[in-house]
Structure formats: structure tokens, C-alpha cells
Design a protein around this motif. Structure first.
Motif, mmCIF file in Angstrom:
data_model
loop_
_atom_site.group_PDB
_atom_site.id
_atom_site.type_symbol
_atom_site.label_atom_id
_atom_site.label_comp_id
_atom_site.label_asym_id
_atom_site.label_seq_id
_atom_site.Cartn_x
_atom_site.Cartn_y
_atom_site.Cartn_z
ATOM 1 N N VAL A 19 0.841 -1.198 0.000
ATOM 2 C CA VAL A 19 0.000 0.000 0.000
ATOM 3 C C VAL A 19 0.876 1.248 0.000
ATOM 4 O O VAL A 19 0.642 2.193 -0.759
ATOM 5 N N LEU A 20 1.907 1.239 0.838
ATOM 6 C CA LEU A 20 2.823 2.382 0.889
ATOM 7 C C LEU A 20 3.528 2.574 -0.452
ATOM 8 O O LEU A 20 3.738 3.711 -0.898
ATOM 9 N N GLY A 21 3.892 1.479 -1.088
ATOM 10 C CA GLY A 21 4.556 1.554 -2.384
ATOM 11 C C GLY A 21 3.655 2.133 -3.461
ATOM 12 O O GLY A 21 4.096 2.956 -4.275
ATOM 13 N N VAL A 22 2.404 1.715 -3.468
ATOM 14 C CA VAL A 22 1.450 2.242 -4.448
ATOM 15 C C VAL A 22 1.264 3.738 -4.233
ATOM 16 O O VAL A 22 1.282 4.526 -5.186
ATOM 17 N N ARG A 23 1.102 4.135 -2.982
ATOM 18 C CA ARG A 23 0.935 5.565 -2.684
ATOM 19 C C ARG A 23 2.168 6.370 -3.073
ATOM 20 O O ARG A 23 2.051 7.452 -3.650
ATOM 21 N N ASN A 99 -6.188 3.466 -6.518
ATOM 22 C CA ASN A 99 -7.242 3.037 -5.592
ATOM 23 C C ASN A 99 -7.900 1.744 -6.068
ATOM 24 O O ASN A 99 -8.299 0.912 -5.248
ATOM 25 N N GLN A 100 -7.975 1.541 -7.379
ATOM 26 C CA GLN A 100 -8.504 0.276 -7.898
ATOM 27 C C GLN A 100 -7.569 -0.877 -7.537
ATOM 28 O O GLN A 100 -8.012 -1.946 -7.114
ATOM 29 N N LEU A 101 -6.257 -0.651 -7.680
ATOM 30 C CA LEU A 101 -5.283 -1.676 -7.281
ATOM 31 C C LEU A 101 -5.389 -1.974 -5.784
ATOM 32 O O LEU A 101 -5.337 -3.144 -5.370
ATOM 33 N N LEU A 102 -5.525 -0.922 -4.993
ATOM 34 C CA LEU A 102 -5.640 -1.116 -3.545
ATOM 35 C C LEU A 102 -6.925 -1.855 -3.192
ATOM 36 O O LEU A 102 -6.925 -2.707 -2.290
ATOM 37 N N ALA A 103 -8.004 -1.574 -3.900
ATOM 38 C CA ALA A 103 -9.265 -2.285 -3.642
ATOM 39 C C ALA A 103 -9.102 -3.779 -3.941
ATOM 40 O O ALA A 103 -9.561 -4.627 -3.160
ATOM 41 N N CYS A 104 -8.419 -4.104 -5.022
ATOM 42 C CA CYS A 104 -8.160 -5.525 -5.343
ATOM 43 C C CYS A 104 -7.281 -6.167 -4.272
ATOM 44 O O CYS A 104 -7.520 -7.302 -3.855
ATOM 45 N N TYR A 105 -6.266 -5.431 -3.836
ATOM 46 C CA TYR A 105 -5.377 -5.936 -2.786
ATOM 47 C C TYR A 105 -6.173 -6.233 -1.511
ATOM 48 O O TYR A 105 -6.049 -7.310 -0.921
ATOM 49 N N TRP A 106 -7.000 -5.267 -1.088
ATOM 50 C CA TRP A 106 -7.755 -5.461 0.158
ATOM 51 C C TRP A 106 -8.830 -6.534 0.008
ATOM 52 O O TRP A 106 -9.155 -7.223 0.974
ATOM 53 N N ASP A 107 -9.405 -6.678 -1.187
ATOM 54 C CA ASP A 107 -10.361 -7.768 -1.409
ATOM 55 C C ASP A 107 -9.689 -9.121 -1.184
ATOM 56 O O ASP A 107 -10.235 -10.012 -0.531
ATOM 57 N N GLY A 130 -5.424 3.285 3.374
ATOM 58 C CA GLY A 130 -4.337 3.752 2.524
ATOM 59 C C GLY A 130 -4.804 4.365 1.222
ATOM 60 O O GLY A 130 -4.027 4.516 0.289
ATOM 61 N N LYS A 131 -6.068 4.735 1.150
ATOM 62 C CA LYS A 131 -6.632 5.302 -0.068
ATOM 63 C C LYS A 131 -5.772 6.467 -0.561
ATOM 64 O O LYS A 131 -5.274 7.268 0.208
ATOM 65 N N VAL A 132 -5.609 6.543 -1.865
ATOM 66 C CA VAL A 132 -4.815 7.603 -2.497
ATOM 67 C C VAL A 132 -5.735 8.762 -2.846
ATOM 68 O O VAL A 132 -6.786 8.569 -3.459
#
Length: 189
Positions: A19-23, A99-107, A130-132
Motif C-alpha cells: 500500500v505504501l509503495g502504491v501511494r 485506488n482500484q489496485l488497492l481495492a483488489c489488494y484489500w479484497d 491507505g486510499k490515495v
């Protein structure tokens, strides 16, 4: 409400490295976008700076309206606002994709945790730690023209003179149109 937001948006030190990396990637990418926009439109910015002095001199110092100077200035500012709007849209696209990538990660994380614990079948729709989100500077298109203030949020200090560009933008946005409305009221819709 603040407690619920705090639980949805945990501090960075408890977020997973992914998450930190994506942000961080989004922050770097949006900074590059902004940098490219400033570099690509530096000549336009310089012309706006020069024309703003002419507009302020005519309207504020001499007190004589100069529609041609204001029209030239308005045309340049329109080009700047258009370029800045496109850049902001691109930055928002990067944030939305992240945020789409993070949603997939959290799913996926939710599904794995559900197997080990008694959790609901699906991740709550609003839960996205961790939403962007774009920082506030992206929501003020003209701030990039204010070379002394674009990076500092908030209002200028009391008693400080506004720059020529800030004064000219005010004149442009508050100039009455033929129908009596101002550009600012038309811009707001």
C-alpha cells in the motif's frame, strides 16, 4: 465520525508495504506530471506574468480599462487553465487507478482473513485503508501561476501585497460581462 475515519485510514506505519509503495508511486508520478506541465508551459507562464503587470497598471494604477490587454491576458490564462485542468485530470486518473489496485489488494486480503476468522463474506464497500487522494494543490488551477505561493496552502500573510498575477486574475475574474454577470459567477455555474 472522526473515530470512524481514523479507523478507516490508519497511520502509514501500520499499512502494508504494498500500500505504501502504491501511494509513493502515485506521489512520484503526479509530481512528474506537475513538473512536466510547468516546464512545458514556462513560456506561457512568463507571458502571463508580463501581461499581468500591464493589466494591473491599466486597471489599478491608471484606472483606465484596457479591454484588449485584459482579453490577451484572459486568453493566456484560459490556455493555462486548460493545460492545468488536463494535468489535474491525468493526476486524478493515476490516483483512481491506484485506488482500484488497492481495492483488489484489500479484497484478496479480506478473503484470506475470512477463511481464518469469522468475517463478513465481502469487504465493506467503503473500507479502503491507505486510499490515495490528490493533495489540495491540485484543486486550485491558478495557483501554479502564483510562483511565490503555489506550494504553500492557505492565504497569504496579512499585510502582504498580492502579486501582479493575483491582482490581474482578480480583475479578470471580477470583470463584468455585457449581461452584468462576472466571469467568476459564470465559472461557478
Amino acid at each position: 465520525m472522526a473515530e470512524a475515519e481514523a479507523s478507516e485510514n490508519p497511520p502509514d506505519d501500520v499499512l502494508p508495504p504494498y500500500v505504501l509503495g502504491v501511494r509513493a508511486q502515485v506521489q512520484r508520478s503526479t509530481a512528474r506530471l506537475r513538473s512536466r506541465m510547468f516546464a512545458g508551459h514556462s513560456e506561457l507562464s512568463t507571458r502571463i506574468q508580463a501581461e499581468s503587470v500591464r493589466v494591473v497598471t491599466q486597471y489599478s494604477v491608471r484606472g483606465v480599462p484596457a479591454p484588449a490587454a485584459l482579453a490577451r491576458f484572459g486568453s493566456m490564462v484560459g490556455a493555462w487553465r486548460s493545460a492545468a485542468s488536463v494535468c489535474r485530470s491525468r493526476a486524478q486518473l493515476l490516483a483512481d487507478e491506484a485506488n482500484q489496485l488497492l481495492a483488489c489488494y484489500w479484497d484478496t486480503a479480506w478473503t484470506r482473513a475470512r477463511r481464518a476468522h469469522a468475517l463478513e463474506e465481502h469487504r465493506p464497500a467503503g473500507w479502503l485503508p491507505g486510499k490515495v487522494a490528490l493533495d489540495g494543490t491540485w484543486h486550485h488551477l491558478d495557483d501554479g501561476l502564483l510562483s511565490d505561493r503555489w506550494y504553500a496552502p492557505g492565504l497569504p500573510e496579512r499585510g502582504s501585497d498580492p502579486s501582479a498575477v493575483a491582482q490581474a486574475l482578480y480583475i479578470l475574474d471580477h470583470q463584468p460581462a455585457r449581461d452584468g454577470s462576472t466571469a467568476e459567477s459564470a465559472y461557478r455555474g
